[in-house]
Structure formats: C-alpha cells, structure tokens
Design a protein around this motif. Structure first.
Motif, PDB file in Angstrom:
ATOM      1  N   THR A 168       0.859  -1.271   0.014  1.00 41.68           N
ATOM      2  CA  THR A 168       0.168   0.069   0.064  1.00 41.68           C
ATOM      3  C   THR A 168       0.788   1.386  -0.002  1.00 41.68           C
ATOM      4  O   THR A 168       0.527   2.021  -0.586  1.00 41.68           O
ATOM      5  CB  THR A 168      -1.004  -0.082   1.227  1.00 41.68           C
ATOM      6  N   LEU A 169       1.934   1.302   0.673  1.00 37.44           N
ATOM      7  CA  LEU A 169       3.072   2.325   0.544  1.00 37.44           C
ATOM      8  C   LEU A 169       3.535   2.528  -0.681  1.00 37.44           C
ATOM      9  O   LEU A 169       3.712   3.518  -1.186  1.00 37.44           O
ATOM     10  CB  LEU A 169       3.919   2.088   1.630  1.00 37.44           C
ATOM     11  N   LEU A 170       3.911   1.521  -1.424  1.00 43.13           N
ATOM     12  CA  LEU A 170       4.450   1.585  -2.602  1.00 43.13           C
ATOM     13  C   LEU A 170       3.325   2.288  -3.760  1.00 43.13           C
ATOM     14  O   LEU A 170       3.746   3.123  -4.503  1.00 43.13           O
ATOM     15  CB  LEU A 170       4.742  -0.007  -3.293  1.00 43.13           C
ATOM     16  N   PHE A 173       3.128   6.009  -3.306  1.00 42.06           N
ATOM     17  CA  PHE A 173       4.082   6.759  -3.812  1.00 42.06           C
ATOM     18  C   PHE A 173       4.286   6.849  -5.374  1.00 42.06           C
ATOM     19  O   PHE A 173       4.618   7.904  -6.127  1.00 42.06           O
ATOM     20  CB  PHE A 173       5.605   6.267  -3.320  1.00 42.06           C
ATOM     21  N   GLU A 174       3.791   5.691  -6.026  1.00 41.18           N
ATOM     22  CA  GLU A 174       3.767   5.466  -7.369  1.00 41.18           C
ATOM     23  C   GLU A 174       2.801   6.509  -8.019  1.00 41.18           C
ATOM     24  O   GLU A 174       2.881   7.280  -8.974  1.00 41.18           O
ATOM     25  CB  GLU A 174       3.389   4.267  -7.643  1.00 41.18           C
ATOM     26  N   LEU A 175       1.418   6.403  -7.239  1.00 41.77           N
ATOM     27  CA  LEU A 175       0.403   7.494  -7.660  1.00 41.77           C
ATOM     28  C   LEU A 175       0.798   8.772  -7.448  1.00 41.77           C
ATOM     29  O   LEU A 175       0.552   9.827  -8.307  1.00 41.77           O
ATOM     30  CB  LEU A 175      -0.973   7.077  -6.859  1.00 41.77           C
ATOM     31  N   SER A 200       8.889  11.941  -5.242  1.00 38.35           N
ATOM     32  CA  SER A 200       7.936  10.762  -5.005  1.00 38.35           C
ATOM     33  C   SER A 200       8.664   9.494  -5.776  1.00 38.35           C
ATOM     34  O   SER A 200       8.479   8.371  -5.178  1.00 38.35           O
ATOM     35  CB  SER A 200       6.717  11.168  -5.897  1.00 38.35           C
ATOM     36  N   PHE A 201       9.373   9.512  -6.728  1.00 35.85           N
ATOM     37  CA  PHE A 201       9.903   8.470  -7.380  1.00 35.85           C
ATOM     38  C   PHE A 201      10.865   7.907  -6.320  1.00 35.85           C
ATOM     39  O   PHE A 201      11.143   6.584  -6.157  1.00 35.85           O
ATOM     40  CB  PHE A 201      10.453   8.945  -8.654  1.00 35.85           C
ATOM     41  N   PRO A 360       0.130  -2.010  -8.155  1.00 33.34           N
ATOM     42  CA  PRO A 360       0.201  -0.679  -8.543  1.00 33.34           C
ATOM     43  C   PRO A 360      -0.711   0.042  -9.750  1.00 33.34           C
ATOM     44  O   PRO A 360      -0.887   1.171 -10.126  1.00 33.34           O
ATOM     45  CB  PRO A 360       1.576  -0.442  -9.071  1.00 33.34           C
ATOM     46  N   ILE A 361      -1.377  -1.114 -10.582  1.00 33.51           N
ATOM     47  CA  ILE A 361      -2.432  -0.745 -11.674  1.00 33.51           C
ATOM     48  C   ILE A 361      -3.843  -0.617 -11.437  1.00 33.51           C
ATOM     49  O   ILE A 361      -4.714  -0.250 -11.920  1.00 33.51           O
ATOM     50  CB  ILE A 361      -2.005  -1.466 -12.863  1.00 33.51           C
ATOM     51  N   TYR A 362      -4.124  -1.197  -9.934  1.00 34.99           N
ATOM     52  CA  TYR A 362      -5.435  -1.266  -9.637  1.00 34.99           C
ATOM     53  C   TYR A 362      -6.276  -0.130  -9.449  1.00 34.99           C
ATOM     54  O   TYR A 362      -7.357  -0.208 -10.129  1.00 34.99           O
ATOM     55  CB  TYR A 362      -5.416  -2.119  -8.121  1.00 34.99           C
ATOM     56  N   PRO A 363      -5.862   0.914  -9.115  1.00 39.31           N
ATOM     57  CA  PRO A 363      -6.404   2.189  -8.899  1.00 39.31           C
ATOM     58  C   PRO A 363      -6.729   3.007 -10.382  1.00 39.31           C
ATOM     59  O   PRO A 363      -7.710   3.376 -10.658  1.00 39.31           O
ATOM     60  CB  PRO A 363      -5.737   3.254  -8.011  1.00 39.31           C
ATOM     61  N   LEU A 364      -5.726   2.589 -11.302  1.00 39.87           N
ATOM     62  CA  LEU A 364      -5.797   2.974 -12.540  1.00 39.87           C
ATOM     63  C   LEU A 364      -6.712   2.312 -13.455  1.00 39.87           C
ATOM     64  O   LEU A 364      -7.591   2.933 -14.196  1.00 39.87           O
ATOM     65  CB  LEU A 364      -4.468   3.029 -13.344  1.00 39.87           C
ATOM     66  N   CYS A 365      -7.067   0.931 -12.995  1.00 38.44           N
ATOM     67  CA  CYS A 365      -8.190   0.210 -13.622  1.00 38.44           C
ATOM     68  C   CYS A 365      -9.494   0.756 -13.210  1.00 38.44           C
ATOM     69  O   CYS A 365     -10.443   1.032 -14.004  1.00 38.44           O
ATOM     70  CB  CYS A 365      -8.085  -1.220 -13.111  1.00 38.44           C
TER      71      CYS A 365
END
Length: 610
Positions: A168-170, A173-175, A200-201, A360-365
């Motif tokens: 969840t932390l990763l 920061f990715e978002l 952030s990166f 890391p792609i779930y919220p973007l989906c």
C-alpha cells in the motif's frame, strides 16, 4: 493572479467516500488476534523491532554495527523506518510497551491510511486527466468521485490494507509520482512539479525496487511538455532534475543501499532471480505450470478487482487507448497508459505471480472503468456533459432504452464492486480459521497428545483464551538427512528415505494439523517431482493412513447469504487471513504397522534411495 480555493460539494462527497474507505480498511484490523499469521509482515516487524539509533556518526557509517541498518533489503528501508518512527512517537505519547501485537496494529493502521491516501490521489489524477479535454467540469468530477468510490471497495486493496507489508505504501508513492508527471505537463510551475515527481519516485524506490519502471512515465511527461513548449533546455532539465532528486530521496530514506551496497545489491538481485523462477523456494512452487499474463489476469479480473469492475476496466482501457490516439482524450493519458502497459508487461512475465505484484495498476483500472462509465451514462441521457467523443456515442442518444442500459451498467459495476468488497470484509467478522482450529484442539485433544504440522506453514495450536501450545507435544524426529526436526518436510525431495521417515512417524502421532491448503494445492502441480507426496495426500484424504478428518474450518467471502468460493484464486488471496484448516486424528487403535504404511506409500513408485 493567485486563484482562490473554493470548497465545493464535490469535495465534501469525496471526503465522505474517503472516510468510508478508511473505515472499511480499519474494520477487523486485529483479524489474527495478535498471532501475526502473515509471514512477510512478521519479517518486517522483526526487523523494525531490532532497529535503533546509532550512538555516533561513526557507528552510523559502519554498516556492520549500525543499529539503523536493517540488513534486510528484500523490501526497501523506508517502510521499516516509517513504522519505527511512528511507533517511537506513539509509545512516548502513550507509554505503550513494545509488543509485536501492538506494533502490527500500528503498522496496519498506517497501511490503511496510505491506501486511503491512494484513493484520494486516484480522484485527483482523474480530475487532472479529464479537465483538459473531452469532459465538462461536472463530468470530470463524476469520474473522480466514481473512481474514488470504486477504489474504496476494491477487494485486493481492502485486503492488503489489513497487512503491514510494503504494497500500500508503494502504491501511494507511485500514484504520487504519476500525479506529479501530469501536473508537470499541465502547469507553469515546472520546477515545483519536477521536484514533486523526483522525490516521489525516490520514495517509491526506497519502498520497493520494483518501482523502477516509473522512470518511463517521467520520460513521457517530459516529452509531452517538450511538444508543447519546444524548449530543448527545459526538456534536458526535465530529464535530469527529477532523476537527481530521486537519487537523493532514495539514499536519504534508504542510506544503507549505499553504505551496505554489496548486501543491498545481493538481496535485490536475489529477489529478482526468485521472481523470474531462478530460485527454487518452496513458497513459490505454487506457480509451477501457471501461464504468464493469463494467471495474473484471471486473479485480477475475478478476485483482485472483482468481475464487474474488472470487465469495466478492460473496456475502459481499450476505449481510452482508442480515444487518446484519436485525440478526443487529453495526451496526458499516455503517462498512465505507459505506466500500466510497461509495468504489467514486466510483472506479468514473472514466474512468481503473487496478486499483490499488480497492485500498482489497480486504482488506474478503477479510473479507466469510471471514465468509460461516465461517458456512457452521459451519452445515454441525450444531454451529455462529455464534449469530445460525440461521434462515438451519438447512436446512444435519446430514448429510454439507452438510459436504462447505461444506468444499469453503472449500477452493476458499482453494486458488484461494493458487494465483492464487503463480502471479503466478512472474513474479518469472525475468528481466523487458525484461531478456530486452535480452540478445537484445546477442547477435543487430551493434554500431552503428539501433534505435527507441515513445514513452511504455521504450527497449531496457537496460544489463545489462556491456553498454551505446550499442552501438546510437537513430534520431533530425525529427517532423511539424520537431523532432528519438527513438522513434516513434505517439500523435501521424494526419496525412499523420506517414505521411511513418514512411515515411522505417522503411527506415533495423535493428530496432523494442516494450517492451510498451501502444500496440498501446490505439490500436485509437480507430479514428476513429488509422486510420493502426492500419494501421501491421496491416502490421507481417503482415510487409508490410519487418520480421519476430524475437523475442517473454512471461511469464504460472503454477503447476504451468497458465498464466493475463492479456492481457485491465487494462494496469497486466502492463505494469510482466511485459509482452510484441517485436523486429522488417528484411528483407535491405529490399524497399521510402520512397514504397512511404508508399503502403502511406495507401492508402484520408483524412487531414489536418498
């Protein structure tokens, strides 16, 4: 002229959604009653508890003796330092004594807060991507609110918020990095947003090195800005400045990646080799004979996102690519697509396919699903707030039919996601199955009974309700190599020596505990490697080894009388918080001699001696 911030009703609704999401993530946080059943979480807590502040700069710079060096780089150091700092502050404020139970609860609360932050970042990203072209103000906010609502109840995000692992932390920061990329393209404050993006990166890399592909969205953002400004000097700064800040942020929050570089590189390399199938660890053998991309896709579609959200996300992705290519959506969408495609292509190729790897792609989906749903609903109601894709939607406009269809689709996706998310939360509404099994053992077996468990899984019972596992004896024996051990070494290579060990041990046991179906589901995937162990399981389940199934404990996601059978999902979806637990007890009197058991196990098999 500075723009004045105005609080809109949409912000109030977004806050309500965020609070609902946080409440769902905090629900049942002590789901294992302090037993720490998640092995990755246990490892992190162990490393955090061992951290200390160096007495001097010289000690800080000495990686072999610095108490701040976790000596653990499978994950980044930032999550460890964050939990250690949070615990230090809270323990001073409330005088809490250090315990793994308290530390895990604090960590899980931190995980829930970060995932709620990801919900808000998803809404922000939605506003940024839809406000420039293709959507009106009202439609843009509709996408943001719908995306936030879908993220709030996405099953895998709810589940991972109940563990203090780094996922969840990763994601947060990715978002945060993607938001910085989009803002850099859209605004005049280029240095500020470059700084935001670079830092952030770096924080994402200090959380887990798998964030490295985030470099590509940064490159895409710089190219998009260059196409608008045509300033080569600015583009050069755009490439180099965030990279410099990322390096600084990375080493500030993970200093021993530099000070203990040899160990850091060795462990990161080991994790990469494991992910690609180069290391034969027992806990990754479940992925034998699984198909890259299809395996991850199945789990994402049916369990991680849920079926309705998963299908909507696929439609949203396809439509989004098409619309962005035609120019009816903003070019900044390429930043999102570059990240999703690149990260999924890399991660999907791995031999190791844990569901959390694709988080890391779930919220973007969810964002893509919300975007296409809002566009469809707007088109179906004849007065669409969607401006650009008019040609694509014009055949939907007018009449009650399109309104009913598009409205039904919206209700189906939202309702399906809400149902599957709440169904998963129900596993936290009752005691963990390992707790239930432990209570059964204390109630039904006599003190002094001899038990065994499966190695690479948890031993049962656990301490609960004032009972102590020392009431029972865990069988100790010499394994095939002559070393004293406990637990059944079923992941060991199949040999005649292994069969003899099992044959000698089984008649001495009162009960066999199986704390999950981890081994009996993964071992049959390798019939050539484990013919003996597969035979052992077949005979055990058929009652032909002198044991009978006395108790089975199973909790599945359920709601409103409907149970979702997730037994075919990736092992990691159930094995930590709702595994199936079985207890086999021996028949009275035990019907076989050791030699008879041995012959049952090896009959018809050709096995090496050792």
């Amino acid at each position: 002229m500075r723009r004045k911030f105005v609080w809109h009703w949409q912000l109030s609704l977004l806050l309500v959604i965020a609070l609902l999401g946080l409440g769902a993530r905090l629900y049942g946080l002590n789901w294992d009653m302090g037993e720490n059943f998640h092995p990755d979480e246990r490892e992190i807590l162990f490393r955090v508890a061992a951290l200390g502040w160096p007495a001097s700069m010289a000690q800080f710079l000495d990686p072999d003796h610095s108490p701040l060096n976790p000596h653990f780089f499978a994950y980044g150091s930032l999550p460890l330092y964050l939990l250690a700092g949070t615990w230090s502050l809270l323990s001073r404020l409330f005088a809490w004594p250090l315990s793994y139970t308290a530390l895990s609860l604090v960590g899980r609360a931190v995980s829930a807060l970060f995932d709620t932050g990801s919900l808000l970042l998803t809404a922000w990203l939605a506003r940024l991507l839809t406000q420039e072209r293709g959507f009106s103000y009202r439609a843009s906010w509709s996408v943001a609110l719908l995306a936030a609502g879908l993220v709030a109840f996405t099953p895998l995000q709810l589940q991972l918020s109940h563990f203090y692992t780094v996922d969840t932390l990763l994601l947060f920061f990715e978002l945060l990095t993607l938001v910085g990329c989009v803002k850099y393209v859209l605004t005049r404050h280029d240095l500020f947003w470059l700084s935001w993006t670079g830092i952030s990166f770096g924080l994402a890399l200090a959380t887990k090195f798998s964030a490295a592909p985030l470099g590509l969205p940064i490159v895409i953002a710089v190219l998009l800005r260059y196409l608008r400004k045509r300033d080569i000097a600015e583009a050069l700064v755009g490439f180099l400045f965030p990279l410099l800040l990322a390096v600084v942020a990375f080493f500030v929050t993970q200093p021993y990646a530099w000070l203990d570089m040899h160990n850091y590189i060795a462990q990161v390399t080991e994790q990469g080799s494991m992910a690609r199938g180069g290391l034969d660890y027992p806990y990754v053998r479940q992925f034998a004979e699984t198909l890259p991309y299809l395996y991850q896709g199945y789990n994402l579609l049916f369990w991680g996102l849920g079926l309705t959200l998963g299908l909507a996300a696929i439609c949203g992705f396809c439509w989004g690519i098409w619309a962005t290519w035609r120019g009816t959506l903003a070019s900044t969408w390429w930043i999102v697509f570059a990240w999703m495609v690149t990260y999924s292509a890399i991660t999907g190729s791995f031999y190791v396919k844990f569901m959390r790897y694709l988080l890391p792609i779930y919220p973007l989906c969810a964002l893509l699903a919300a975007t296409v749903l809002v566009a469809l609903v707007a088109a179906g109601w004849s007065a669409p707030p969607v401006k650009a894709p008019a040609g694509f939607w014009r055949h939907l406009r007018g009449g009650y039919g399109p309104r009913l269809v598009t409205g039904a689709l919206l209700v189906l996706v939202v309702g399906g996601t809400l149902f599957q998310g709440l169904a998963l939360l129900q596993v936290y509404s009752q005691p963990n199955t390992r707790i239930q099994a432990s209570r059964w053992l204390y109630a039904h077996l006599a003190r002094g009974s001899v038990l065994t468990y499966e190695q690479w899984d948890d031993a049962l019972p656990v301490a609960i309700d004032g009972h102590d596992p020392s009431y029972f004896a865990q069988a100790s024996y010499a394994d095939a190599q002559g070393n004293m051990t406990t637990g059944l070494g079923l992941y060991d290579d199949d040999t005649l020596a292994k069969a003899r060990v099992l044959a000698r041990l089984l008649p001495t046991l009162n009960a066999i505990t199986m704390a999950s179906d981890r081994l009996d589901k993964s071992i049959p995937r390798m019939p050539e490697r484990y013919p003996l162990t597969i035979r052992y399981y077949q005979l055990l389940f058929q009652g032909q080894l002198g044991f009978r199934l006395a108790a089975q404990f199973e909790v599945r996601p359920h709601l409103l009388g409907i149970t979702l059978d997730d037994s075919m999902a990736d092992e990691s979806y159930s094995v930590f918080d709702h595994p199936m637990v079985r207890i086999f007890v021996h028949q009275q009197p035990y019907p076989y001699t050791s030699e008879q058991v041995y012959q049952k196990l090896i009959s018809g098999l050709s096995l090496p001696e050792k």
